[in-house]
Motif scaffolding. Structure first.
Motif, PDB file in Angstrom:
ATOM      1  N   ALA A 152     -50.348  50.955  11.921  1.00 28.37           N
ATOM      2  CA  ALA A 152     -49.766  49.476  11.975  1.00 28.37           C
ATOM      3  C   ALA A 152     -48.342  49.648  12.102  1.00 28.37           C
ATOM      4  CB  ALA A 152     -50.475  48.734  11.077  1.00 28.37           C
ATOM      5  N   TYR A 153     -47.620  50.225  13.082  1.00 30.31           N
ATOM      6  CA  TYR A 153     -46.589  50.374  13.063  1.00 30.31           C
ATOM      7  C   TYR A 153     -45.488  49.350  12.677  1.00 30.31           C
ATOM      8  CZ  TYR A 153     -47.238  54.804  15.644  1.00 30.31           C
ATOM      9  OH  TYR A 153     -47.507  55.900  16.050  1.00 30.31           O
ATOM     10  N   HIS A 154     -45.484  48.088  13.655  1.00 30.02           N
ATOM     11  CA  HIS A 154     -44.868  46.827  12.892  1.00 30.02           C
ATOM     12  C   HIS A 154     -45.496  45.992  12.210  1.00 30.02           C
ATOM     13  CE1 HIS A 154     -41.398  46.600  15.839  1.00 30.02           C
ATOM     14  NE2 HIS A 154     -41.767  47.940  15.982  1.00 30.02           N
ATOM     15  N   LEU A 155     -46.138  46.612  11.157  1.00 32.12           N
ATOM     16  CA  LEU A 155     -46.612  45.543  10.081  1.00 32.12           C
ATOM     17  C   LEU A 155     -45.622  44.783   9.337  1.00 32.12           C
ATOM     18  CD1 LEU A 155     -49.313  45.363   8.059  1.00 32.12           C
ATOM     19  CD2 LEU A 155     -47.835  46.886   6.252  1.00 32.12           C
ATOM     20  N   LEU A 156     -44.330  45.399   9.323  1.00 35.71           N
ATOM     21  CA  LEU A 156     -43.335  44.586   8.746  1.00 35.71           C
ATOM     22  C   LEU A 156     -42.504  43.673   9.827  1.00 35.71           C
ATOM     23  CD1 LEU A 156     -41.802  46.987   6.177  1.00 35.71           C
ATOM     24  CD2 LEU A 156     -43.791  45.584   5.861  1.00 35.71           C
ATOM     25  N   ASP A 157     -42.981  43.539  10.972  1.00 35.59           N
ATOM     26  CA  ASP A 157     -42.496  42.614  11.948  1.00 35.59           C
ATOM     27  C   ASP A 157     -42.135  41.214  11.589  1.00 35.59           C
ATOM     28  OD1 ASP A 157     -42.619  40.796  14.585  1.00 35.59           O
ATOM     29  OD2 ASP A 157     -42.252  42.815  15.263  1.00 35.59           O
ATOM     30  N   PRO A 158     -40.912  40.809  11.866  1.00 37.46           N
ATOM     31  CA  PRO A 158     -40.434  39.518  11.443  1.00 37.46           C
ATOM     32  C   PRO A 158     -41.496  38.400  11.758  1.00 37.46           C
ATOM     33  CG  PRO A 158     -38.584  40.525  12.331  1.00 37.46           C
ATOM     34  CD  PRO A 158     -39.864  41.378  12.683  1.00 37.46           C
ATOM     35  N   SER A 159     -42.286  38.620  12.730  1.00 42.30           N
ATOM     36  CA  SER A 159     -43.484  37.720  13.004  1.00 42.30           C
ATOM     37  C   SER A 159     -44.629  37.809  12.421  1.00 42.30           C
ATOM     38  CB  SER A 159     -43.832  38.173  14.619  1.00 42.30           C
ATOM     39  OG  SER A 159     -44.312  39.087  14.794  1.00 42.30           O
ATOM     40  N   ASN A 160     -44.732  38.690  11.565  1.00 42.39           N
ATOM     41  CA  ASN A 160     -45.926  38.892  10.484  1.00 42.39           C
ATOM     42  C   ASN A 160     -45.514  38.271   9.218  1.00 42.39           C
ATOM     43  OD1 ASN A 160     -47.233  40.206  12.688  1.00 42.39           O
ATOM     44  ND2 ASN A 160     -47.035  42.262  11.700  1.00 42.39           N
ATOM     45  N   ASP A 161     -46.044  37.321   8.850  1.00 41.92           N
ATOM     46  CA  ASP A 161     -45.979  36.761   7.465  1.00 41.92           C
ATOM     47  C   ASP A 161     -46.727  37.539   6.293  1.00 41.92           C
ATOM     48  OD1 ASP A 161     -48.388  35.593   7.768  1.00 41.92           O
ATOM     49  OD2 ASP A 161     -47.737  33.610   8.010  1.00 41.92           O
ATOM     50  N   ASN A 162     -46.633  37.167   5.067  1.00 37.45           N
ATOM     51  CA  ASN A 162     -47.549  37.955   4.005  1.00 37.45           C
ATOM     52  C   ASN A 162     -48.829  37.674   4.222  1.00 37.45           C
ATOM     53  OD1 ASN A 162     -45.065  38.757   2.831  1.00 37.45           O
ATOM     54  ND2 ASN A 162     -44.653  36.907   1.547  1.00 37.45           N
ATOM     55  N   ARG A 163     -49.227  36.295   4.612  1.00 35.27           N
ATOM     56  CA  ARG A 163     -50.561  35.998   4.887  1.00 35.27           C
ATOM     57  C   ARG A 163     -51.283  37.080   5.963  1.00 35.27           C
ATOM     58  NH1 ARG A 163     -53.534  34.043   8.533  1.00 35.27           N
ATOM     59  NH2 ARG A 163     -51.351  33.464   9.582  1.00 35.27           N
ATOM     60  N   GLN A 164     -50.585  37.063   6.906  1.00 39.05           N
ATOM     61  CA  GLN A 164     -51.045  38.159   8.003  1.00 39.05           C
ATOM     62  C   GLN A 164     -51.191  39.653   7.550  1.00 39.05           C
ATOM     63  OE1 GLN A 164     -49.694  40.555  10.104  1.00 39.05           O
ATOM     64  NE2 GLN A 164     -51.363  40.871  10.867  1.00 39.05           N
ATOM     65  N   ILE A 165     -50.154  40.003   6.804  1.00 39.98           N
ATOM     66  CA  ILE A 165     -50.145  41.348   6.125  1.00 39.98           C
ATOM     67  C   ILE A 165     -51.286  41.519   5.322  1.00 39.98           C
ATOM     68  CG2 ILE A 165     -48.857  42.950   4.548  1.00 39.98           C
ATOM     69  CD1 ILE A 165     -46.590  41.805   5.906  1.00 39.98           C
ATOM     70  N   ASP A 166     -51.645  40.496   4.381  1.00 38.34           N
ATOM     71  CA  ASP A 166     -52.603  40.639   3.358  1.00 38.34           C
ATOM     72  C   ASP A 166     -54.069  40.800   4.316  1.00 38.34           C
ATOM     73  OD1 ASP A 166     -51.173  40.773   1.311  1.00 38.34           O
ATOM     74  OD2 ASP A 166     -51.287  38.331   0.921  1.00 38.34           O
ATOM     75  N   GLU A 167     -54.288  39.692   5.244  1.00 40.11           N
ATOM     76  CA  GLU A 167     -55.286  39.815   5.933  1.00 40.11           C
ATOM     77  C   GLU A 167     -55.559  41.495   6.571  1.00 40.11           C
ATOM     78  OE1 GLU A 167     -55.110  36.942   9.282  1.00 40.11           O
ATOM     79  OE2 GLU A 167     -55.390  35.182   7.675  1.00 40.11           O
ATOM     80  N   LEU A 168     -54.598  42.081   6.913  1.00 40.48           N
ATOM     81  CA  LEU A 168     -54.899  43.361   7.635  1.00 40.48           C
ATOM     82  C   LEU A 168     -55.276  44.252   6.597  1.00 40.48           C
ATOM     83  CD1 LEU A 168     -54.649  45.189  10.422  1.00 40.48           C
ATOM     84  CD2 LEU A 168     -52.533  45.880   9.249  1.00 40.48           C
ATOM     85  N   LEU A 169     -54.540  44.205   5.455  1.00 38.78           N
ATOM     86  CA  LEU A 169     -54.947  45.032   4.184  1.00 38.78           C
ATOM     87  C   LEU A 169     -56.334  44.755   3.891  1.00 38.78           C
ATOM     88  CD1 LEU A 169     -51.553  45.188   2.434  1.00 38.78           C
ATOM     89  CD2 LEU A 169     -52.318  46.641   4.155  1.00 38.78           C
TER      90      LEU A 169
END
Length: 532
Positions: A152-169
Motif C-alpha cells: 500500500a505504497y501511498h497509505l499516507l497520501d494526503p487524500s487518505n484520512d485516518n478513517r480510510q487508513i483504519d479501514e485498510l488496516l
C-alpha cells in the motif's frame, strides 16, 4: 515519583542573538509495558530563532539495571521548534531503566529519571530466528511469525484520512495480512492532468497516469515543507510525520508489521535530495529517530533503489541506518530479481521482485536457499485479471504463485490491482485472492514450518514438497492432479489430509503405512495435502 526532574530552567542560549529560554522536560509514565514506547517531551519557549531541524540536538541515554547504556536520538515535533521528543522502546521485562537526557538548548543541564517495565501488553518485535535463520520469530516469546504482506505504497497520501487508513488496516486483519509496506516519501507520476469525469481504466495500467488511479488519489507525500520539486529538505513537515506516527501505531495495535520504505524511484525525488548528502542522511536519521521505537517497524532502504542508486549506496546507507537505530530493526532493500547484499550485516532479509509460473517462482526462492536469511518475494505479481503470471495476474495465478513460493520455504507480499491501483493508493481493492491466502497462512502456522526443508525430489513434476522427513510432509499439487510422495518409514504410518487452497476445507483420508503414497487430488484444480 521514581524520577528526579527539574521542571523549568532558564538558560542563556546563543542562537542568532542572546535569548533567555525556558526548557520544560516532561517524563513519560513511571511504569510502561515492555516493548511499548516510553516518550520524553522537551518544550522550548521561546522556540529557537534558527532551523530547529538542523540547529537543535536532543538525545538521551537509557540504561537498564545491570545492562549497557543505549543512546537514542530525539527529534523535532513542532514546525517552529517548540517541542522535541525522545522515544525509547525498552526490551527487558520487569526491569528498572535510568535515563539521562541532554539538549543543545541547555548544554549545561542534564535531566535524569527512571521508569519500570512490566510484561509486554502489545506486539513484540519480529526478528530473524537465530537458530533457523531462514525464518522469522517474535523476539520474546520466540513464537514463529508467518509473514504475509500487503503493498500500500501511498497509505499516507494526503487524500487518505485516518478513517480510510483504519479501514485498510482492519481489512488486513480480516484478510490475514500481518505486514504492510508503504512509502515515507515519494512522488506519483507528474503527467496526470485528467479530471474525474475523464477517468477511465482502459489499457495497460502500468502505462496509464499514476498507474490508472482515479484523479486526486495519488499525490506527492509531503515529508518536507515546500512544493513538489521545490521542497526545503532541511525542514520536515511535522503534520505529515505525525500522520505516519499514527499509522504505524495503528498497525502495532493490530499486530501488523510496518515496513517503512524510505523512498521510491519514481519522479526524481531521490535525485533531488542527492546521494549520501546531508539532506538524504537527515531524512533517514529523522525517520529512524521518530519511528524506530515502535516495536513493529521494519526498514526498506528504497523501493527499486537500483534505478537511482549504485550498489555501494545501499551498503553505506544500510550501515548508517543500523548505526542510528538502537533496536536493530529488520532492514533490507528492494531491487528486482537480484539481491546482492548477502555478505553485508545491515541486510537482515532477502527482498526480490520476480514473476513467473509456479515452477519459476519456486525456483527463485531455492536460488537463495544457502543464504542464511529469510526470503521475501515482495512483488510476485499483483492481482488483476490477466490469465498469465505477471503484474495484473488473476486470482488463480496469485494463489498458485504464493503457495509455490511458500513451498520453497519463502514468504511473499500481495498487491491488489483489480480496481485501478489500490496497491498504490492504499485503498481496499476488489481482489478475491486475500480470502484464499488466509488459508495459506493458517496452514503454515499449523505446521513446524521453520523445521521443514524443500524436498521437491520426493514428488513428481508439477508438485512441490516441504518436509520434516519421517514426521510431516506438505505437498502442493500446483500443476498436476496426482503425484507419488516418497516418505520415510514410520511405524505408526501416516494420515493424509487434503486442503482446498480456495476454501480452506479439510478432507481426511484413511491412514497408510506405504512408503510410496499415491496422492490423487479430489479435483483437477490445484490442491494441498498434509501427510503426518
Amino acid at each position: 515519583m521514581r524520577y528526579v526532574l527539574a521542571s523549568w530552567f532558564c538558560v542563556v542560549l546563543f542562537w542568532t542573538q542572546l535569548v533567555c529560554a525556558a526548557v520544560t522536560v516532561k517524563p513519560g509514565p513511571s511504569v510502561v509495558p515492555c516493548f511499548d514506547v516510553y516518550e520524553i517531551v522537551v518544550q522550548l519557549d521561546p522556540p529557537p530563532a534558527g532551523n530547529p531541524f538542523t540547529d537543535v540536538e536532543v538525545s538521551a541515554t537509557f540504561t537498564p539495571q545491570g545492562g549497557s547504556p543505549i543512546k537514542v536520538d530525539g527529534f523535532c515535533d513542532d514546525q517552529e521548534g517548540r517541542c522535541f521528543r525522545v522515544r525509547f522502546c525498552p526490551s527487558l521485562v520487569k526491569t528498572e531503566y535510568k535515563y539521562s537526557l541532554t539538549t543543545s538548548a541547555a548544554p549545561d543541564e542534564k535531566y535524569t529519571g527512571t521508569f519500570q517495565t512490566t510484561q509486554p501488553r502489545g506486539m513484540e518485535p519480529v526478528v530473524v530466528n537465530p537458530e533457523r535463520p531462514k525464518h522469522f520469530q517474535f523476539a520474546l516469546s520466540r513464537q514463529p511469525f508467518y509473514h504475509i504482506g500487503l503493498t500500500a505504497y501511498h497509505l499516507l497520501d494526503p487524500s487518505n484520512d485516518n478513517r480510510q487508513i483504519d479501514e485498510l488496516l482492519d481489512y488486513c486483519v480480516r484478510s490475514g495480512f500481518n505486514k504492510v509496506r508503504f512509502l515515507l516519501t515519494g512522488y506519483p507520476r507528474d503527467n496526470d492532468t485528467r479530471s474525474k469525469s475523464e477517468y477511465k481504466l482502459d489499457g495497460d495500467p502500468s502505462k496509464l497516469p499514476n498507474y490508472g488511479a482515479p484523479p486526486g488519489e495519488m499525490n506527492p507525500l509531503p515529508a518536507w515543507l515546500g512544493e513538489p520539486h521545490h521542497y526545503d529538505f532541511t525542514r520536515f513537515n511535522v503534520a505529515y510525520w505525525q500522520k505516519a506516527d499514527r499509522a504505524v501505531r495503528a498497525m502495532r495495535d493490530r499486530g501488523i508489521v510496518a515496513t517503512c520504505i524510505f523512498a521510491i524511484e519514481k519522479q526524481n525525488l531521490p535525485r533531488e535530495y542527492g546521494v549520501l548528502t546531508e539532506n538524504e542522511k537527515r531524512l533517514y536519521r529523522y525517520a529512524v529517530a521518530r519511528l524506530a521505537a515502535f516495536a513493529n517497524v521494519w526498514w526498506d532502504l528504497g523501493n527499486e533503489h537500483n534505478e537511482y542508486r549504485k550498489p555501494d549506496w545501499a551498503s553505506k546507507m544500510g550501515a548508517l541506518v543500523k548505526q542510528w537505530d538502537p533496536y536493530d530493526r529488520l532492514c533490507s532493500a528492494h531491487g528486482y530479481a537480484e539481491w546482492i547484499y548477502a555478505d553485508q550485516s545491515w541486510a537482515d532479509y532477502i527482498i526480490t521482485q520476480q514473476y513467473g509460473n509456479c515452477s519459476q517462482v519456486n525456483q527463485h526462492v531455492l536460488k537463495y536457499h544457502d543464504i542464511a536469511r529469510p526470503y521475501v518475494n515482495e512483488e510476485y505479481g499483483y492481482e488483476g485479471k490477466l490469465d498469465k503470471p505477471s503484474h495484473g495476474q488473476n486470482t488463480d495465478w496469485v494463489r498458485k504463485c504464493h503457495w509455490s513460493i511458500a513451498m520453497a520455504g519463502g514468504y511473499a507480499t500481495y498487491g491488489d490491482w483489480t480496481a485501478g491501483t489500490t496497491f498504490y493508493t492504499g485503498h481496499i481493492g476488489e481482489g478475491k485472492a486475500p480470502a484464499q491466502l488466509r488459508h495459506l497462512r493458517r496452514t503454515f502456522e499449523s505446521i513446524p514450518f521453520s523445521l521443514m526443508e524443500p524436498h521437491n525430489e520426493l514428488v513428481g513434476k508439477g508438485a512441490f514438497c516441504l518436509a520434516l522427513e519421517g514426521q510431516v510432509y506438505l505437498v502442493y499439487l500446483a500443476e498436476t492432479p496426482q503425484t507419488i510422495l516418497r516418505v520415510k518409514s514410520a511405524a505408526q504410518g501416516y494420515r493424509v489430509t487434503w486442503i482446498d487452497p480456495r476454501t480452506g476445507e479439510h478432507i481426511s483420508s484413511a491412514q497408510t503405512t506405504d512408503e510410496n503414497i499415491l496422492l490423487q487430488a479430489p479435483s483437477p484444480q490445484d490442491w494441498v495435502v498434509l501427510v503426518k
